[in-house]
Each structure stands twice: as C-alpha cells, then as structure tokens.
Scaffold this motif. Structure first.
Motif, short mmCIF file in Angstrom:
data_model
loop_
_atom_site.label_atom_id
_atom_site.label_comp_id
_atom_site.label_asym_id
_atom_site.label_seq_id
_atom_site.Cartn_x
_atom_site.Cartn_y
_atom_site.Cartn_z
N PRO A 6 -20.11 9.77 0.83
CA PRO A 6 -19.10 8.80 0.74
C PRO A 6 -19.69 7.41 0.01
O PRO A 6 -20.39 6.73 0.99
N LEU A 7 -19.25 6.99 -1.12
CA LEU A 7 -19.71 5.83 -1.34
C LEU A 7 -18.63 4.50 -1.38
O LEU A 7 -17.52 4.61 -2.24
N VAL A 8 -18.52 3.94 -0.32
CA VAL A 8 -17.37 2.99 -0.09
C VAL A 8 -17.67 1.80 -1.07
O VAL A 8 -18.64 0.97 -0.93
N VAL A 9 -16.61 1.59 -1.96
CA VAL A 9 -16.67 0.62 -2.81
C VAL A 9 -16.00 -1.12 -2.50
O VAL A 9 -16.22 -2.04 -2.96
N ALA A 10 -14.86 -0.73 -1.91
CA ALA A 10 -14.10 -1.55 -1.35
C ALA A 10 -13.15 -1.44 -0.16
O ALA A 10 -13.39 -0.16 0.37
N TYR A 11 -12.58 -2.33 0.40
CA TYR A 11 -11.54 -2.00 1.43
C TYR A 11 -10.36 -2.90 1.30
O TYR A 11 -10.21 -3.89 0.99
N GLY A 12 -9.32 -2.12 2.03
CA GLY A 12 -7.94 -2.83 2.10
C GLY A 12 -7.84 -3.36 3.66
O GLY A 12 -7.90 -2.64 4.53
N PRO A 13 -7.95 -4.63 3.79
CA PRO A 13 -8.16 -5.07 5.16
C PRO A 13 -6.77 -5.06 5.81
O PRO A 13 -5.67 -5.50 5.12
N HIS A 14 -6.57 -4.89 7.30
CA HIS A 14 -5.24 -5.08 8.12
C HIS A 14 -4.30 -4.32 7.47
O HIS A 14 -2.95 -4.75 7.41
N ARG A 15 -4.46 -3.02 7.04
CA ARG A 15 -3.38 -2.34 6.53
C ARG A 15 -2.33 -1.52 7.73
O ARG A 15 -3.13 -1.44 8.81
N GLU A 16 -1.27 -1.69 7.59
CA GLU A 16 -0.34 -0.81 8.73
C GLU A 16 -0.76 0.51 8.68
O GLU A 16 -0.94 1.23 7.81
N LYS A 17 -1.45 1.12 9.96
CA LYS A 17 -1.71 2.28 10.12
C LYS A 17 -0.73 3.28 10.14
O LYS A 17 -0.93 4.48 9.40
N SER A 18 0.45 3.03 10.46
CA SER A 18 1.80 3.78 10.22
C SER A 18 1.97 4.40 8.70
O SER A 18 2.53 5.17 8.31
N ARG A 19 1.41 3.55 7.76
CA ARG A 19 1.32 4.05 6.27
C ARG A 19 0.77 5.28 5.89
O ARG A 19 0.94 6.02 5.10
N PRO A 33 -11.20 2.12 3.94
CA PRO A 33 -11.99 1.95 3.14
C PRO A 33 -11.55 2.65 1.78
O PRO A 33 -10.64 3.64 1.71
N TYR A 34 -11.84 2.13 0.73
CA TYR A 34 -11.84 2.88 -0.89
C TYR A 34 -12.95 3.43 -1.15
O TYR A 34 -13.97 2.74 -1.31
N LEU A 47 -18.17 12.86 -9.35
CA LEU A 47 -17.43 11.95 -8.48
C LEU A 47 -15.90 12.45 -8.09
O LEU A 47 -15.34 13.15 -8.93
N ILE A 48 -15.67 12.26 -6.87
CA ILE A 48 -14.06 12.65 -6.61
C ILE A 48 -13.72 11.21 -6.18
O ILE A 48 -14.06 10.68 -5.14
N ASP A 49 -12.70 10.66 -7.00
CA ASP A 49 -12.08 9.50 -6.96
C ASP A 49 -13.26 8.45 -7.35
O ASP A 49 -14.48 8.66 -7.20
N VAL A 50 -12.82 7.18 -7.92
CA VAL A 50 -13.67 6.28 -8.17
C VAL A 50 -13.45 4.83 -7.48
O VAL A 50 -13.98 3.94 -7.95
N GLY A 51 -12.55 4.76 -6.62
CA GLY A 51 -12.03 3.71 -6.03
C GLY A 51 -11.55 2.57 -6.83
O GLY A 51 -10.94 2.76 -8.18
N CYS A 52 -11.76 1.32 -6.48
CA CYS A 52 -11.21 0.05 -7.09
C CYS A 52 -12.18 -1.01 -6.61
O CYS A 52 -13.08 -0.89 -5.59
N ALA A 252 -16.07 6.73 7.09
CA ALA A 252 -16.83 6.64 5.75
C ALA A 252 -17.66 5.47 5.53
O ALA A 252 -18.68 5.32 4.86
N PHE A 253 -17.17 4.34 6.50
CA PHE A 253 -18.04 3.20 6.25
C PHE A 253 -19.34 3.33 6.98
O PHE A 253 -20.52 2.96 6.39
#
Length: 263
Positions: A6-19, A33-34, A47-52, A252-253
């Motif tokens: 897993p290549l972690v390229v970025a992350y979304g902070p403080h996302r609602e887990k129930s999403r 993680p993205y 590559l499976i997905d490329v993130g953002c 993945a982090f």
C-alpha cells in the motif's frame, strides 16, 4: 506470485466513521488513508487505484470559497503524505514502469493522480464508467467531467465483468458501493488476498463479536444498492478469508509489503 504494497499518498482527516460502516460508529472521527496499491512480480508492475493529492483536492474538488460539504459532512481538507512518484522512486521505479493501472471505481479520491500513468493499460468496468456520476446525491463523490475525459483520452479499457490480468492476478466485478466497482484477487507467497473495491474499513469485513450476531459484514455507508453491496462483500470475504484488504483500511499507514520478491 505477486507482492502487494500500500502506497499511502494522502489522507482525509477527521472523517465520520459511519460513512464507511453503515449505521455503525456515528459520531466517531477517523483519519482515512488514500492509497495506491502496488502489485509486482519480476518484469511486471501494476497499480490498483492512484489516490489523490492535496493539490488535486484543492484545485478540482473543494469549492473555491469554502470547505467541501459532502453528503452532510463538512470535509477537512486533504493532507499529503507522500507523492506516488516518490513512493515509486524509493523502490527504484518510475511511473513508466507501471504496466497496468486498475481503477476500482471512480470516486475522486481513487482516480485523481492518473496523468503519470497514461501510458499504462488502464482498466475500469464499463458499468462504472457509464454510470458516473451515479446520482445527484453523490455528486461530490466525483471529479469534474473533464478529468474523466482526460482518462478516456489516455486509452481506457472498459471491462464487462471479471477479467484476468495475469495468472494469479484477477479482477472481479463487485458492484453495490458503486454501480460498477471491481476488486482484485492477488496471489502472493503469503496466500491469496483480495483488494476490495469499496470505500470500507477492516471492521466492515471483520465485525466485532457483538456486531457479528446480526451482520456477516457491515456494508459501506455510501452505496448504490445496500443489499448488493452486502452480498458482494460476503463473496469477497469467502474468497479472501482473513486476507481482505479494504481500500481505506487505517492499517495501510503502517503496513509493509505482503509477499516476497525474488532476488
């Protein structure tokens, strides 16, 4: 046999887990993680997905005058971890070494960094491509239309169901989270793994003992068909057993490489 990283390229902070965990964990914040998943064997890389990236997000997804409001949640801005090309350089690779790029689905956080990989063979399910954006309810899940046009101009291969990329590396159609999501079955020296093409966490596939009294799996919070998503997740778990890798798993982090590359 392949390896998975897993290549972690970025992350979304403080996302609602129930999403991610339907009707579970309301009010719990998590960092998401993205990830771009690097699949390798001698002479082949995918590559499976490329993130953002934060730049992708700020210029193409976030409104210019405010934070993004996505399905009822105000999104904190994306935070960079490491550019995908830097991950590749650390492994003695460059973007042109990627033979195949698989897009599990077309939510913006999975497909924004496509430009370096335009010379690879790009796979997406036709049902996904033809139904993006899937519904006005999910409009903020997707990139602008011109981004998808750029991907199509790269030379896109649209699949109509399951497809074998190579012996030991198969794609399977797994709709429900989106209308044409796909997952990857990858054989490694440590066993067969499934990279699950849905926006879910480890907990979705491996619920707590209490949750398991009612759910074999927990479907994604966002879905085009709740029951189909559930059934496809059960199918994925039957194939992968304990070796299911969800796209947004927090593990993945810190996760290392799965499998061994020959000397």
């Amino acid at each position: 046999m392949f390896t998975i990283e897993p290549l972690v390229v970025a992350y979304g902070p403080h996302r609602e887990k129930s999403r991610f965990t339907y009707m579970h964990n309301a009010g719990v914040a998590i960092d998401v993680p993205y990830v771009a998943w690097l699949i390798r064997k001698p002479g082949f890389a995918a590559l499976i997905d490329v993130g953002c990236s934060a730049d992708d997000y700020n210029h193409h997804i976030r409104p210019v005058d405010r934070e993004l409001v996505h399905v009822g949640q105000v999104f904190a801005d994306v935070v960079d971890v490491k550019p995908i090309e830097s991950h590749l350089r650390e492994r003695g690779m460059k973007a042109s070494d990627i033979d195949v790029t698989v897009l599990t689905h077309l939510d913006w956080d999975h497909c924004m960094t496509m430009e370096p990989f335009g010379d690879s063979e790009i796979f997406v399910q036709r049902a996904e491509w033809d139904n993006t954006p899937s519904h006005e309810m999910f409009a903020t899940s997707f990139a602008p239309a011109e981004h998808y046009q750029r991907i199509e101009d790269m030379g896109l291969t649209k699949l109509d169901g399951d497809h074998q990329i190579a012996e030991g590396f198969d794609l399977i159609l797994t709709p429900g989270h989106t209308q044409g999501g796909q997952s990857a079955i990858v054989k490694t020296s440590e066993g067969t793994y499934v990279i699950a093409g849905m926006c879910v966490l480890k907990e979705n596939f491996y619920p707590s003992e209490e949750e398991s009294e009612h759910f074999k799996v927990i479907p994604p919070g966002g879905h085009t068909d709740l029951f189909e998503a559930y059934d496809q997740m059960v199918r994925i778990k039957e194939i992968g057993g304990d070796n299911v890798l969800p796209l947004h798993m927090s593990e993945a982090f810190d996760m290392g490489r799965i499998g061994t590359l020959p000397e």
